[in-house]
Design a protein around this motif. Structure first.
Motif, mmCIF file in Angstrom:
data_model
loop_
_atom_site.group_PDB
_atom_site.id
_atom_site.type_symbol
_atom_site.label_atom_id
_atom_site.label_comp_id
_atom_site.label_asym_id
_atom_site.label_seq_id
_atom_site.Cartn_x
_atom_site.Cartn_y
_atom_site.Cartn_z
ATOM 1 N N THR A 168 9.300 4.166 -5.663
ATOM 2 C CA THR A 168 8.619 2.921 -5.996
ATOM 3 C C THR A 168 9.603 1.886 -6.529
ATOM 4 N N TRP A 207 0.843 -1.200 0.000
ATOM 5 C CA TRP A 207 0.000 0.000 0.000
ATOM 6 C C TRP A 207 0.877 1.248 0.000
ATOM 7 N N ARG A 231 10.198 -1.551 -4.516
ATOM 8 C CA ARG A 231 9.487 -2.682 -5.098
ATOM 9 C C ARG A 231 10.305 -3.958 -4.903
ATOM 10 N N GLU A 258 2.479 1.710 -3.442
ATOM 11 C CA GLU A 258 1.446 2.063 -4.418
ATOM 12 C C GLU A 258 0.988 3.513 -4.276
ATOM 13 N N HIS A 259 0.932 4.009 -3.052
ATOM 14 C CA HIS A 259 0.400 5.347 -2.800
ATOM 15 C C HIS A 259 1.470 6.378 -2.447
#
Length: 168
Positions: free
Chosen positions: A156, A117, A160, A120-121
């Motif tokens: 990200t 989360w 990741r 992603e945000h």
């Protein structure tokens, strides 16, 4: 007192008294684990131990800028809560190995969901922070938006791989 997981179908559905008594909040197991996970080094130590067991010095070398004192405190705290196992090998000199306990391993799935989360945000959160800072200064232009996108992509990409490793 706060509802048990069986009593509340989701975090948002939990019924809370109004006002929430301070003693209940302090005694809440959710508050307790969030406080533990909010420590500066806890998530990183858990992420490393999720991969494999580590000897103390090896773990210390794996975390840049952590002092021996802070690593020891973090490991002791996780050990006290039953999330990390400390095994002393009878060698000369003695070697100590740390690993996640079965209880600690059960924490990996919810942490992976939270990490997913967050990644992603990350851009949304960075944009909101910039907008808030920009509105305070009454400035907001396309350069700031481009910078947010750049930082979001960089963040990200970097994180990741950590998520992928936690998911394995």
């Amino acid at each position: 007192m706060f509802p048990t997981p069986a009593q509340a179908s989701s975090f948002a559905a939990a019924e809370l008294p109004a006002p929430v008594p301070s003693a209940d909040y302090q005694a809440c197991p959710v508050t307790d684990i969030v406080r533990l996970l909010g420590d500066k080094w806890t998530l990183l130590v858990i992420a490393l131990l999720a991969r494999r067991p580590y000897h103390y010095n090896e773990l210390h070398r794996s975390i840049e800028a952590i002092s021996r004192r802070m690593l020891t405190r973090t490991l002791r705290s996780l050990e006290t809560d039953g999330l990390v196992d400390r095994k002393v090998h009878p060698t000369v000199p003695p070697t100590v190995e740390y690993s996640l306990t079965p209880l600690g391993e059960t924490l990996l799935e919810p942490l992976t969901a939270i990490a997913g989360w967050a990644v992603e945000h990350a851009g949304d959160i960075a944009a909101a922070r910039l907008a808030r800072a920009g509105s305070a200064e009454e400035t907001r232009d396309e350069t700031a938006d481009a910078r947010v996108r750049e930082l979001s992509h960089r963040f990200t990409d970097r994180h990741r791989s950590l998520l992928d490793r936690l998911a394995d």
